[in-house]
Design an enzyme around this catalytic site. Structure first.
Site, PDB file in Angstrom:
ATOM      1  N   VAL A 176       0.821  -1.218   0.000  1.00  0.00           N
ATOM      2  CA  VAL A 176       0.000   0.000   0.000  1.00  0.00           C
ATOM      3  C   VAL A 176       0.850   1.260   0.000  1.00  0.00           C
ATOM      4  O   VAL A 176       1.971   1.278   0.520  1.00  0.00           O
ATOM      5  CB  VAL A 176      -0.946   0.032   1.225  1.00  0.00           C
ATOM      6  CG1 VAL A 176      -1.901  -1.153   1.193  1.00  0.00           C
ATOM      7  CG2 VAL A 176      -0.170   0.037   2.545  1.00  0.00           C
ATOM      8  N   LEU A 223       6.477  -2.156  -8.147  1.00  0.00           N
ATOM      9  CA  LEU A 223       6.032  -0.765  -8.231  1.00  0.00           C
ATOM     10  C   LEU A 223       5.932  -0.118  -6.858  1.00  0.00           C
ATOM     11  O   LEU A 223       6.117   1.098  -6.731  1.00  0.00           O
ATOM     12  CB  LEU A 223       4.699  -0.680  -8.970  1.00  0.00           C
ATOM     13  CG  LEU A 223       4.844  -0.790 -10.493  1.00  0.00           C
ATOM     14  CD1 LEU A 223       3.495  -0.957 -11.164  1.00  0.00           C
ATOM     15  CD2 LEU A 223       5.567   0.426 -11.068  1.00  0.00           C
ATOM     16  N   LYS A 224       5.674  -0.906  -5.834  1.00  0.00           N
ATOM     17  CA  LYS A 224       5.707  -0.351  -4.476  1.00  0.00           C
ATOM     18  C   LYS A 224       7.113   0.120  -4.128  1.00  0.00           C
ATOM     19  O   LYS A 224       7.304   1.214  -3.574  1.00  0.00           O
ATOM     20  CB  LYS A 224       5.226  -1.406  -3.482  1.00  0.00           C
ATOM     21  CG  LYS A 224       5.494  -1.081  -2.025  1.00  0.00           C
ATOM     22  CD  LYS A 224       4.806   0.182  -1.553  1.00  0.00           C
ATOM     23  CE  LYS A 224       5.032   0.363  -0.046  1.00  0.00           C
ATOM     24  NZ  LYS A 224       4.504   1.634   0.453  1.00  0.00           N
ATOM     25  N   LEU A 225       8.120  -0.669  -4.457  1.00  0.00           N
ATOM     26  CA  LEU A 225       9.502  -0.266  -4.187  1.00  0.00           C
ATOM     27  C   LEU A 225       9.888   0.961  -5.005  1.00  0.00           C
ATOM     28  O   LEU A 225      10.563   1.870  -4.506  1.00  0.00           O
ATOM     29  CB  LEU A 225      10.459  -1.426  -4.485  1.00  0.00           C
ATOM     30  CG  LEU A 225      10.387  -2.617  -3.531  1.00  0.00           C
ATOM     31  CD1 LEU A 225      11.320  -3.725  -4.003  1.00  0.00           C
ATOM     32  CD2 LEU A 225      10.729  -2.207  -2.102  1.00  0.00           C
TER      33      LEU A 225
END
Length: 283
Positions: free
Chosen positions: A116, A166-168
């Site tokens: 998130v 994509l969170k990273l």
């Protein structure tokens, strides 16, 4: 019934929000007192993680890292009911998310990585962004359950691990953005400009509005029509460092950027658009 593992600021507010919606929630935390505190909101706390997941159709987890996820879920395994779905909101490695998806499937369970972009306040009010990717039939099944937990559930396609990646990437941008602001405030200090004046400038001239255009320019591959020549950008970068040095104020990010600029100038790109310094990452 839902189990939630990890009662940090994010996890505890997720639980409070679920309880406000009338969900039955069993909770666990390594420090038992943090889970116990959620009993005031109607959650049921357990000292053993296997007990916390017993009877749960859905098990949510948000802990520190890959190692913590693996350890907690391994300890929870004896209590998991057949067919339980594990939803992991932890920021982890891409490889870890991919490996866990396969490993838990082999054990007869479903694992969905759903990191998130949400702070504690977002978790409580159901705003922010939740990322998912992988098995589209699973995501279609889970969307009605996950969407109320967030402002926007982003389905990133059928590639397992894409959500983790994509969170990273998003977090990297936040880190560099904040580090850049730190240098911005340092230069403001050196120039005796109040931080309030910097904030007022950015309210009128918002650099974030240029992000789509900047990405387009950087990824277009043609740097021959500069909007800001690399030589000129490097000149200004030198002024940043000069002013800061004269005031005895350290800059952390700008000196490293200056070195990269110098490398590209040495290769003969000084008269091209300065965004060429990022081109190597796009090759």
């Amino acid at each position: 019934m839902i189990a939630f593992l990890g009662m940090g600021l994010l996890g505890s507010n997720f639980v409070k929000a679920l309880r406000r919606k009338g969900e039955t929630v069993q909770v666990w935390n390594r420090t038992a007192s943090k889970a116990k505190a959620l009993e005031a909101d109607g959650a049921v706390a357990f000292e053993q993680v296997a007990d916390a997941v017993r009877g749960a159709d859905r098990v949510h987890i948000v802990v520190k890292d890959d190692a913590a996820v693996d350890e907690v879920l391994a300890n929870a395994l004896p209590g998991l009911q057949p067919g339980a779905i594990i939803v992991d909101h932890t920021t982890t490695s891409r490889e870890g998310a991919i490996a866990r998806t396969a490993a838990w499937q082999a054990k007869g369970f479903t694992y969905l990585h759903a990191p998130v972009f949400m702070g504690p306040a977002n978790a409580l009010e159901g705003s922010g962004f939740m990322l998912v990717s992988g098995d589209q039939s699973l995501i279609a099944k889970m969307e009605p359950l996950l969407a109320p937990m967030t402002g926007k559930l982003l389905n990133l396609g059928d590639e397992t691990g894409r959500a983790a990646g994509l969170k990273l990437i998003g977090n990297l941008f936040l880190v560099t953005f904040t580090a850049g602001l730190a240098d911005t405030f340092a230069l403001a200090k050196a120039l005796e400009v109040p931080v309030d004046a910097v904030a007022d400038l950015f309210k009128v001239w918002n650099p974030a509005n240029t992000l789509p255009t900047r990405i387009q320019r950087m990824t277009g591959g043609d740097y021959s029509k500069p909007s800001w020549e690399l030589n000129m950008a490097r000149k200004d970068t030198g002024l940043f460092m000069q002013e800061a040095a004269q005031a005895g104020v350290p800059l952390n990010i700008i000196p490293a950027i200056a070195k990269v600029m110098d490398q590209w100038i040495a290769k003969g790109h000084g008269d091209q658009d300065w965004t060429i310094i990022g081109s190597a990452a796009l090759q």
